[in-house]
Design a protein around this motif. Structure first.
Motif, PDB file in Angstrom:
ATOM      1  N   GLN A  27       0.818  -1.206   0.000  1.00  0.00           N
ATOM      2  CA  GLN A  27       0.000   0.000   0.000  1.00  0.00           C
ATOM      3  C   GLN A  27       0.860   1.268   0.000  1.00  0.00           C
ATOM      4  O   GLN A  27       0.639   2.191   0.773  1.00  0.00           O
ATOM      5  N   GLY A  28       1.867   1.268  -0.888  1.00  0.00           N
ATOM      6  CA  GLY A  28       2.676   2.459  -1.111  1.00  0.00           C
ATOM      7  C   GLY A  28       3.823   2.696  -0.162  1.00  0.00           C
ATOM      8  O   GLY A  28       4.532   3.687  -0.291  1.00  0.00           O
ATOM      9  N   SER A  29       4.030   1.788   0.797  1.00  0.00           N
ATOM     10  CA  SER A  29       5.162   1.982   1.699  1.00  0.00           C
ATOM     11  C   SER A  29       5.964   0.690   1.832  1.00  0.00           C
ATOM     12  O   SER A  29       5.432  -0.410   1.706  1.00  0.00           O
ATOM     13  N   LEU A  30       7.236   0.878   2.099  1.00  0.00           N
ATOM     14  CA  LEU A  30       8.127  -0.263   2.283  1.00  0.00           C
ATOM     15  C   LEU A  30       8.001  -0.750   3.714  1.00  0.00           C
ATOM     16  O   LEU A  30       8.208   0.006   4.664  1.00  0.00           O
ATOM     17  N   ARG A  31       7.653  -2.011   3.864  1.00  0.00           N
ATOM     18  CA  ARG A  31       7.491  -2.615   5.190  1.00  0.00           C
ATOM     19  C   ARG A  31       8.727  -3.439   5.540  1.00  0.00           C
ATOM     20  O   ARG A  31       9.359  -4.028   4.671  1.00  0.00           O
ATOM     21  N   ASP A  32       9.020  -3.511   6.811  1.00  0.00           N
ATOM     22  CA  ASP A  32      10.116  -4.320   7.347  1.00  0.00           C
ATOM     23  C   ASP A  32       9.525  -5.062   8.536  1.00  0.00           C
ATOM     24  O   ASP A  32       9.351  -4.503   9.618  1.00  0.00           O
ATOM     25  N   GLU A  33       9.155  -6.321   8.317  1.00  0.00           N
ATOM     26  CA  GLU A  33       8.370  -7.063   9.304  1.00  0.00           C
ATOM     27  C   GLU A  33       9.009  -8.410   9.644  1.00  0.00           C
ATOM     28  O   GLU A  33       9.752  -8.985   8.865  1.00  0.00           O
ATOM     29  N   GLN A  34       8.649  -8.906  10.799  1.00  0.00           N
ATOM     30  CA  GLN A  34       9.002 -10.269  11.195  1.00  0.00           C
ATOM     31  C   GLN A  34       7.843 -11.174  10.785  1.00  0.00           C
ATOM     32  O   GLN A  34       6.681 -10.855  11.041  1.00  0.00           O
ATOM     33  N   GLU A  35       8.153 -12.289  10.127  1.00  0.00           N
ATOM     34  CA  GLU A  35       7.132 -13.237   9.693  1.00  0.00           C
ATOM     35  C   GLU A  35       7.630 -14.661   9.921  1.00  0.00           C
ATOM     36  O   GLU A  35       8.794 -14.884  10.234  1.00  0.00           O
ATOM     37  N   TRP A  36       6.725 -15.595   9.715  1.00  0.00           N
ATOM     38  CA  TRP A  36       7.036 -17.015   9.720  1.00  0.00           C
ATOM     39  C   TRP A  36       6.619 -17.560   8.367  1.00  0.00           C
ATOM     40  O   TRP A  36       5.569 -17.200   7.837  1.00  0.00           O
ATOM     41  N   GLN A  37       7.442 -18.434   7.813  1.00  0.00           N
ATOM     42  CA  GLN A  37       7.184 -18.990   6.482  1.00  0.00           C
ATOM     43  C   GLN A  37       6.679 -20.422   6.620  1.00  0.00           C
ATOM     44  O   GLN A  37       7.250 -21.215   7.373  1.00  0.00           O
ATOM     45  N   LEU A  38       5.616 -20.736   5.901  1.00  0.00           N
ATOM     46  CA  LEU A  38       5.118 -22.107   5.832  1.00  0.00           C
ATOM     47  C   LEU A  38       5.528 -22.690   4.488  1.00  0.00           C
ATOM     48  O   LEU A  38       5.324 -22.068   3.438  1.00  0.00           O
ATOM     49  N   VAL A  39       6.131 -23.864   4.526  1.00  0.00           N
ATOM     50  CA  VAL A  39       6.525 -24.595   3.325  1.00  0.00           C
ATOM     51  C   VAL A  39       5.663 -25.856   3.307  1.00  0.00           C
ATOM     52  O   VAL A  39       5.780 -26.710   4.188  1.00  0.00           O
ATOM     53  N   ILE A  40       4.813 -25.942   2.302  1.00  0.00           N
ATOM     54  CA  ILE A  40       3.743 -26.935   2.263  1.00  0.00           C
ATOM     55  C   ILE A  40       4.001 -27.922   1.135  1.00  0.00           C
ATOM     56  O   ILE A  40       4.148 -27.528  -0.018  1.00  0.00           O
TER      57      ILE A  40
END
Length: 109
Positions: free
Chosen positions: A45-58
């Motif tokens: 939405q027009g801005s650069l985000r820097d976030e912590q996430e978890w990745q699911l590999v399915i």
């Protein structure tokens, strides 16, 4: 039969666990790995985000992709979740047979 590995990311370990469990219990995948935390930088939405996430590999079959995609969209907190599938072009015969056997059990539920 075609095999794929599908990736999505979620904002918390808890959401990852809940989503992985629902995917697995409905036999939409033979297995799901939760990796994290990871650091994600992305435009939203027009801005650069820097976030912590978890990745699911399915790990699943190509035939189940549409159902898996619908399940992720219905159970994900993101407005536009990452849902990316990569073909598994080569794998051990035993491992691919395991994916087939475990996802085929969806008919028994």
């Amino acid at each position: 039969m075609g095999y794929i590995q599908v990736m999505t990311t979620v904002p918390s370990s808890t959401e990852g666990t809940v989503l992985a469990h629902s995917i697995s219990s409905q036999r939409l995948a033979a297995g799901v790995q939760i990796i994290g935390p990871i650091r994600s930088l992305y435009w939203w939405q027009g801005s650069l985000r820097d976030e912590q996430e978890w990745q699911l590999v399915i790990k699943t079959t190509r035939a189940l992709f549409a159902a898996l995609e619908a399940h992720i969209k219905a159970n994900h907190s993101y407005e536009t979740p990452e849902i990316i599938a990569t073909e598994i072009t080569v794998g051990s015969e035993e491992y691919l047979a395991w994916i087939s056997a475990e996802t085929r059990k969806i008919d028994a539920l």
